[in-house]
Scaffold this motif. Structure first.
Motif, PDB file in Angstrom:
ATOM      1  N   TYR A 175      -0.523  14.048  -7.070  1.00 32.99           N
ATOM      2  CA  TYR A 175      -0.951  15.450  -6.978  1.00 32.99           C
ATOM      3  C   TYR A 175       0.226  16.361  -6.626  1.00 32.99           C
ATOM      4  CZ  TYR A 175      -4.117  19.344  -5.949  1.00 32.99           C
ATOM      5  OH  TYR A 175      -4.787  20.547  -5.956  1.00 32.99           O
ATOM      6  N   GLY A 176       1.079  15.886  -5.729  1.00 30.63           N
ATOM      7  CA  GLY A 176       2.207  16.686  -5.250  1.00 30.63           C
ATOM      8  C   GLY A 176       2.416  16.434  -3.769  1.00 30.63           C
ATOM      9  N   MET A 177       3.678  16.299  -3.370  1.00 31.69           N
ATOM     10  CA  MET A 177       3.986  16.025  -1.966  1.00 31.69           C
ATOM     11  C   MET A 177       3.674  17.244  -1.101  1.00 31.69           C
ATOM     12  SD  MET A 177       5.114  12.913  -1.703  1.00 31.69           S
ATOM     13  CE  MET A 177       6.118  12.797  -0.239  1.00 31.69           C
ATOM     14  N   PRO A 178       3.188  17.012   0.126  1.00 28.99           N
ATOM     15  CA  PRO A 178       2.922  18.151   1.016  1.00 28.99           C
ATOM     16  C   PRO A 178       4.215  18.823   1.450  1.00 28.99           C
ATOM     17  CG  PRO A 178       2.647  16.079   2.195  1.00 28.99           C
ATOM     18  CD  PRO A 178       2.860  15.727   0.755  1.00 28.99           C
ATOM     19  N   ALA A 179       4.162  20.134   1.641  1.00 29.26           N
ATOM     20  CA  ALA A 179       5.313  20.846   2.194  1.00 29.26           C
ATOM     21  C   ALA A 179       5.439  20.493   3.677  1.00 29.26           C
ATOM     22  CB  ALA A 179       5.136  22.350   2.002  1.00 29.26           C
ATOM     23  N   HIS A 180       6.594  20.832   4.267  1.00 29.46           N
ATOM     24  CA  HIS A 180       6.840  20.421   5.653  1.00 29.46           C
ATOM     25  C   HIS A 180       5.873  21.080   6.637  1.00 29.46           C
ATOM     26  CE1 HIS A 180       8.863  24.314   5.773  1.00 29.46           C
ATOM     27  NE2 HIS A 180       8.947  24.204   7.076  1.00 29.46           N
ATOM     28  N   ASN A 181       5.282  22.219   6.245  1.00 28.75           N
ATOM     29  CA  ASN A 181       4.343  22.899   7.144  1.00 28.75           C
ATOM     30  C   ASN A 181       2.886  22.673   6.729  1.00 28.75           C
ATOM     31  OD1 ASN A 181       4.396  24.362   4.820  1.00 28.75           O
ATOM     32  ND2 ASN A 181       4.924  26.330   5.747  1.00 28.75           N
ATOM     33  N   GLU A 182       2.633  21.634   5.930  1.00 25.85           N
ATOM     34  CA  GLU A 182       1.279  21.264   5.535  1.00 25.85           C
ATOM     35  C   GLU A 182       0.858  19.990   6.248  1.00 25.85           C
ATOM     36  OE1 GLU A 182      -0.617  22.069   1.304  1.00 25.85           O
ATOM     37  OE2 GLU A 182       1.424  21.336   1.083  1.00 25.85           O
ATOM     38  N   LEU A 183      -0.450  19.788   6.328  1.00 29.77           N
ATOM     39  CA  LEU A 183      -0.969  18.522   6.831  1.00 29.77           C
ATOM     40  C   LEU A 183      -0.792  17.439   5.773  1.00 29.77           C
ATOM     41  CD1 LEU A 183      -4.335  19.692   8.457  1.00 29.77           C
ATOM     42  CD2 LEU A 183      -2.336  18.848   9.688  1.00 29.77           C
ATOM     43  N   ASP A 184      -0.482  16.238   6.203  1.00 31.80           N
ATOM     44  CA  ASP A 184      -0.431  15.102   5.293  1.00 31.80           C
ATOM     45  C   ASP A 184      -1.865  14.593   5.090  1.00 31.80           C
ATOM     46  OD1 ASP A 184       0.002  12.795   3.880  1.00 31.80           O
ATOM     47  OD2 ASP A 184       0.920  11.690   5.527  1.00 31.80           O
ATOM     48  N   PRO A 185      -2.415  14.697   3.872  1.00 35.27           N
ATOM     49  CA  PRO A 185      -3.818  14.332   3.670  1.00 35.27           C
ATOM     50  C   PRO A 185      -4.038  12.842   3.392  1.00 35.27           C
ATOM     51  CG  PRO A 185      -2.941  15.253   1.656  1.00 35.27           C
ATOM     52  CD  PRO A 185      -1.801  15.243   2.645  1.00 35.27           C
ATOM     53  N   THR A 186      -3.020  11.989   3.598  1.00 32.61           N
ATOM     54  CA  THR A 186      -3.137  10.579   3.212  1.00 32.61           C
ATOM     55  C   THR A 186      -4.304   9.885   3.911  1.00 32.61           C
ATOM     56  OG1 THR A 186      -0.746  10.476   2.840  1.00 32.61           O
ATOM     57  CG2 THR A 186      -1.907   8.390   3.040  1.00 32.61           C
ATOM     58  N   ILE A 187      -4.393  10.025   5.231  1.00 28.59           N
ATOM     59  CA  ILE A 187      -5.464   9.348   5.983  1.00 28.59           C
ATOM     60  C   ILE A 187      -6.825   9.914   5.582  1.00 28.59           C
ATOM     61  CG2 ILE A 187      -6.410   8.970   8.297  1.00 28.59           C
ATOM     62  CD1 ILE A 187      -3.565   8.858   9.348  1.00 28.59           C
ATOM     63  N   PHE A 188      -6.895  11.241   5.403  1.00 29.96           N
ATOM     64  CA  PHE A 188      -8.139  11.871   4.950  1.00 29.96           C
ATOM     65  C   PHE A 188      -8.568  11.301   3.598  1.00 29.96           C
ATOM     66  CE2 PHE A 188     -10.063  15.199   2.298  1.00 29.96           C
ATOM     67  CZ  PHE A 188     -11.179  15.527   3.055  1.00 29.96           C
ATOM     68  N   VAL A 189      -7.609  11.184   2.665  1.00 30.70           N
ATOM     69  CA  VAL A 189      -7.912  10.628   1.341  1.00 30.70           C
ATOM     70  C   VAL A 189      -8.323   9.166   1.455  1.00 30.70           C
ATOM     71  CG1 VAL A 189      -6.902   9.976  -0.882  1.00 30.70           C
ATOM     72  CG2 VAL A 189      -6.450  12.220   0.071  1.00 30.70           C
ATOM     73  N   GLY A 190      -7.598   8.411   2.274  1.00 31.43           N
ATOM     74  CA  GLY A 190      -7.911   6.993   2.421  1.00 31.43           C
ATOM     75  C   GLY A 190      -9.331   6.752   2.895  1.00 31.43           C
ATOM     76  N   ILE A 191      -9.749   7.500   3.911  1.00 28.84           N
ATOM     77  CA  ILE A 191     -11.089   7.307   4.477  1.00 28.84           C
ATOM     78  C   ILE A 191     -12.160   7.779   3.495  1.00 28.84           C
ATOM     79  CG2 ILE A 191     -12.658   8.016   6.322  1.00 28.84           C
ATOM     80  CD1 ILE A 191     -10.182   8.168   8.157  1.00 28.84           C
ATOM     81  N   THR A 192     -12.002   9.001   2.981  1.00 24.90           N
ATOM     82  CA  THR A 192     -13.044   9.560   2.109  1.00 24.90           C
ATOM     83  C   THR A 192     -13.116   8.819   0.776  1.00 24.90           C
ATOM     84  OG1 THR A 192     -11.450  11.234   1.333  1.00 24.90           O
ATOM     85  CG2 THR A 192     -12.932  11.859   3.133  1.00 24.90           C
ATOM     86  N   TYR A 193     -11.965   8.452   0.206  1.00 24.29           N
ATOM     87  CA  TYR A 193     -11.971   7.758  -1.081  1.00 24.29           C
ATOM     88  C   TYR A 193     -12.680   6.412  -0.954  1.00 24.29           C
ATOM     89  CZ  TYR A 193     -10.376   5.952  -5.586  1.00 24.29           C
ATOM     90  OH  TYR A 193     -10.344   5.439  -6.857  1.00 24.29           O
ATOM     91  N   ALA A 194     -12.279   5.621   0.039  1.00 27.86           N
ATOM     92  CA  ALA A 194     -12.877   4.291   0.203  1.00 27.86           C
ATOM     93  C   ALA A 194     -14.365   4.396   0.523  1.00 27.86           C
ATOM     94  CB  ALA A 194     -12.146   3.529   1.305  1.00 27.86           C
ATOM     95  N   PHE A 195     -14.746   5.387   1.355  1.00 24.58           N
ATOM     96  CA  PHE A 195     -16.147   5.559   1.741  1.00 24.58           C
ATOM     97  C   PHE A 195     -17.003   5.936   0.524  1.00 24.58           C
ATOM     98  CE2 PHE A 195     -19.742   8.071   3.206  1.00 24.58           C
ATOM     99  CZ  PHE A 195     -20.250   7.287   4.229  1.00 24.58           C
ATOM    100  N   ILE A 196     -16.545   6.940  -0.239  1.00 22.78           N
ATOM    101  CA  ILE A 196     -17.323   7.390  -1.402  1.00 22.78           C
ATOM    102  C   ILE A 196     -17.402   6.292  -2.452  1.00 22.78           C
ATOM    103  CG2 ILE A 196     -17.419   9.078  -3.276  1.00 22.78           C
ATOM    104  CD1 ILE A 196     -16.024  11.066  -1.391  1.00 22.78           C
TER     105      ILE A 196
END
Length: 638
Positions: A338-359
């Motif tokens: 999708y695109g790497m987060p900027a330095h002042n953005e949240l890293d969504p990796t853990i959010f994606v990991g949990i929601t993707y696996a759950f869904i």
């Protein structure tokens, strides 16, 4: 999480740059930037113009390595010093060049013989002694070829007027090869006739003896002999280099490192001053590595390190390096897509990991197939380190969990009791709607929760970016969160039969946030004390704002309904497995196990792929679009 980066400048005596690379920078991850373009405020900068002294030796070693079979299975020898490396490469090169010179001489001889064979071969059918025919005193000869379409005219001319003999050799699709003989006194006339028939002369060697067939066989014999000699030399080369394989691999590894470290000059700059010439390197390092580097070089009088403070002003956006727990590491693949987060953005990796696996687990709930995904993906990730395999393995955990909750094992629903519900049968009665599949209701409720969570993440990102407009007045900001949260609350209260809030409160919760969203631009300019750049009529502004607001409301509704697909796939998975069991005759009590196995494999492969894509679509379009930009650049250490 995103690793915090710092910009460092490294300088010292120009001749010391190689030592600094080998002793310090090779031990840390640093993304070097071109010093000439980054350090614009520094004067007297010039590029390095030195030639890489390791390049030639590296190219030769790579040439030697190409002769080795399975070099990855050879254990390199211990490392050598620089002087010994060049000495060994020179020594091996002498032996290699000696064999190459012999090969070159043989190849040259073979090429000459091949050309001669190619010249004589079309005339093989000629049954004559060339040593005599080529040296007649009163008869001239002309070797050559004539197009097939003119060949039949030769007989007419030879029979009628011309004192000449044409001996035919080979013929191909276009030409007939041969030689004609004529009296010396008639040669000019006969040559003219043959030229009119498009006869092309071929220069024939005068030193041949015997028949063309004899000459061709002799040439073929010598060519075969040369080929055997070339093969023997090639084998000697391979044996010689294979014997020194461990040494060559050790040399190759060292030369690659030395050459790579030397090439740092392409990114460095030279500084000329009264004290002498210095090198200048600059780049990004993690905060942790910077502290280690400063500690290691503290007592080194030839290394000077400066950590820049005002990075944003002079050096722009730092690169992004992700650092997540091993369990979530595979999901970084989706972030990079999708695109790497900027330095002042949240890293969504853990959010994606949990929601993707759950869904994925909800949409593909089967304990047996989930275990297959868990084990198969886990083994593939362990041995091949393929990120997608790791994602499949983690998703398989949730597929197994929901398989037990749904009471499904390889499609059989009479083996385990459902710990929660069976997606295809369980219904819930709702006001004004009637009976509806429970899993659909839960999917929509889950979607509402995810959208609210995405809005909160958007607000956090906007606060980190110091963007008041997106924080307060964006459809995904505070105003959008209040409006959508109020809508979710009203729907929940209504569906559960609870009393709704007062009309005044609902008006405030619904109307005020929409007005804030409508007047986002002027309110943002007020907050940051910015004047309007263009004057726009209030009527046009309201019309445009109305349609944008309508689109926002429509997106709230469509994005929420988009989560119905979670329930739909949960139901369709159960339905597909029912079809598989029906085809296998499981209802009769004696299923055809071959059909059961093949059916499970088909469903697992096809539906697993579709579900994986659909979950990724939900991640990108329903979640990422609300809070994530992905405008950063990936950290690439030198």
């Amino acid at each position: 999480m995103i690793v915090k980066m710092q910009f460092v400048n490294i300088t010292g005596p120009q001749e010391d740059i190689d030592r600094v690379m080998e002793q310090y920078l090779s031990r840390y991850e640093i993304q070097l930037e071109p010093a000439l373009s980054e350090l614009k405020t520094t004067e007297n900068l010039r590029p390095f113009v030195e030639k890489n002294p390791y390049k030639d030796a590296l190219l030769k070693t790579q040439e030697f390595i190409s002769y080795l079979e399975h070099p990855d299975q050879i254990t390199p020898d211990p490392a050598l010093n620089k002087k010994a490396i060049f000495s060994r490469v020179h020594e091996i090169d002498l032996a290699y060049r000696e064999l190459e010179e012999k090969k070159k001489s043989l190849l040259s001889r073979r090429e000459d013989l091949t050309k001669r064979l190619k010249l004589l071969d079309p005339f093989r059918p000629l049954d004559c002694d060339l040593s005599q025919a080529l040296h007649f005193r009163y008869i001239k000869h002309r070797f050559g070829r004539i197009p097939i379409e003119y060949y039949h005219k030769i007989e007419d001319y030879l029979m009628d007027d011309i004192s000449a003999i044409f001996l035919e050799g080979k013929q191909d699709d276009n030409y007939v090869y041969g030689v004609y003989f004529a009296a010396a006194t008639d040669t000019r006339k006969i040559d003219t006739v043959f030229r009119t028939l498009h006869f092309e002369r071929i220069a024939f060697p005068e030193d041949v003896t015997g028949s063309p067939e004899y000459n061709c066989r002799d040439l073929e014999y010598h060519i075969r002999k040369l080929n055997k000699q070339l093969e023997a030399l090639e084998q000697r080369t391979i044996e010689m280099l294979t014997k020194r394989g461990p040494e060559l691999l050790s040399i190759l590894n060292q030369l690659q490192t030395l050459s790579h470290n030397f090439d740092v000059r392409k990114l460095a700059a030279c500084v000329e001053d009264k004290r002498g010439n210095s090198y200048l390197l600059c780049g990004w390092m993690s905060e942790e590595n910077v502290q280690r580097f400063l500690k290691d070089s503290a007592n080194d009088e030839k290394v000077f390190v400066v950590v820049e403070d005002d990075v944003d002003k002079y050096f722009g956006e730092p690169p992004t390096q992700l650092k997540n727990p091993k369990l979530f590491k595979p999901f970084e693949m989706f972030i990079r897509m999708y695109g790497m987060p900027a330095h002042n953005e949240l890293d969504p990796t853990i959010f994606v990991g949990i929601t993707y696996a759950f869904i994925f687990g909800v949409m593909f709930g089967d304990a047996g197939q989930g275990l297959c995904l868990l084990i198969g993906g886990g083994l593939l990730y362990h041995f091949k380190k393929i990120p997608l395999a790791g994602i499949i393995s983690i998703a398989g955990i949730f597929s197994t969990i929901f398989g037990f909750l749904f009471g499904s094992v390889f499609g059989f629903e009479d083996i385990l009791p459902a710990l929660w519900l069976r997606p295809i049968n369980h219904m819930t009665t709702l006001p004004f709607i009637g009976k509806l599949n429970t899993i659909f209701i839960v999917a929509v409720a889950f979607g509402m929760f995810i959208i609210l969570l995405a809005m909160i993440l958007h607000i956090i990102n906007a606060l980190k970016s110091k963007d008041p407009g997106n924080t307060w007045f964006d459809p995904n900001g505070v105003a959008g969160l209040i409006f959508y949260g109020a809508a979710v609350l009203v729907i929940f209260l209504f569906m559960t039969g609870h009393k709704l809030p007062a009309a005044i409160l609902l008006t405030v919760l619904f109307v005020v946030p929409l007005l804030l969203i409508l007047f986002k631009e002027p309110l943002t300019r007020k907050l940051i004390h910015q004047k309007a750049t263009e004057k726009e009529g209030i009527g046009m502004f309201l019309v445009q704002g109305f349609f944008e607001l309508f689109e926002t409301l429509l997106s709230y509704f469509s994005n929420t309904l988009s989560f119905v697909r979670i329930g739909a796939f949960a139901v369709s998975h159960a339905a597909m497995m029912e079809v598989v069991l029906m085809l296998s005759g499981a209802e009769a009590g004696s299923p055809n196990w071959a059909i059961v196995v093949l059916g499970n494999l088909f469903v697992c492969g096809m539906e697993g792929l579709v579900v994986g894509i659909q979950v990724l679509r939900l991640e990108y379009y329903e979640m990422f679009s609300r809070f994530y930009k992905g405008t950063g650049r990936e950290f690439k250490p030198y």
